[in-house]
Design an enzyme around this catalytic site. Sequence first.
Site, short mmCIF file in Angstrom:
data_model
loop_
_atom_site.label_atom_id
_atom_site.label_comp_id
_atom_site.label_asym_id
_atom_site.label_seq_id
_atom_site.Cartn_x
_atom_site.Cartn_y
_atom_site.Cartn_z
N ASP A 41 0.81 -1.22 0.00
CA ASP A 41 0.00 0.00 0.00
C ASP A 41 0.84 1.27 0.00
OD1 ASP A 41 -2.09 -1.76 0.37
OD2 ASP A 41 -2.97 -0.63 2.03
N ASP A 42 0.20 2.35 -0.41
CA ASP A 42 0.66 3.75 -0.26
C ASP A 42 1.64 4.23 -1.32
OD1 ASP A 42 -0.88 3.55 1.98
OD2 ASP A 42 0.60 4.30 3.39
N HIS A 95 -5.21 9.61 -0.12
CA HIS A 95 -5.05 8.92 1.16
C HIS A 95 -5.71 9.67 2.32
CE1 HIS A 95 -3.13 6.32 4.20
NE2 HIS A 95 -2.93 5.49 3.20
N HIS A 189 3.79 -2.02 3.39
CA HIS A 189 3.81 -0.70 2.73
C HIS A 189 5.06 -0.56 1.86
CE1 HIS A 189 0.83 -0.02 5.89
NE2 HIS A 189 0.32 0.89 5.07
ZN LIG Z 1 -2.52 3.51 3.28
#
Ligand SMILES: [Zn+2]
Length: 226
Positions: A41-42, A95, A189
């Site tokens: 993620d991210d 986000h 992440h």
């Molecule tokens: Zn996130």
Amino acid sequence: MKRAAALILIFFCAVCFTFAEDKIFYTDGPRTSKKIALTFDDGPGKATERILEALKEKNVKATFFMVGIQAEKNPNLAKKIFDAGHEIQSHTYSHMNFYKYAQEDKAEKMKEELLRAEKAIEENAGVKPYLVRFPYGYSRDDAKKTASENGYKMINWSFGLDWVKKLDGEDVYKKYVSNIRSGAVFLIHDLNYNEAFLSFIGDFIDEIKSRGYELVTVSEMFGFNK
Ligand SMILES: [Zn+2]
């Protein structure tokens, strides 16, 4: 009696089918098949290259839940993830934390976050997402409604903690290992939250494989094809 039993069976099948079609929100895969999904993620961000190298070395495909802004900032990385054959899905545009967003335009904002991310990901990674993971695992009914109305399914995760600052890389790795099981969807992440843990990604994949599990994308785990 036989006819009645057949009718009941048909009725139950129809009900099951309807529910299966309507299901929007997923966290764990089936406990019955030895499949595990790694999700990142991210990003795309600081740790993406390193993660791609580890996945390539171990010949594994994963799912990247991209943030639209990050895809715009790092178009080469976004494309590289796609070219490496990984699955790319949405983690919204900027986000935002919808648990904390209390303004009247929340529903519109949520839709905007979804559609802007869709555009940014399609333009930069070259693929249109159809799964969304809202930031912080936001999964209230308004998110499900937004996802559903825009043709998305929502995916959370069964285990993840690489953002916990007080744990060192090895502690984090051990906790991930202790959560290996059929249907697990692991959240990691690709923004370098825990750099030390990143050096364990290869070991983690080896450990999963050594226990007889197959590593799959989220779509493969849940049987989505689009
Ligand atoms: Zn996130």
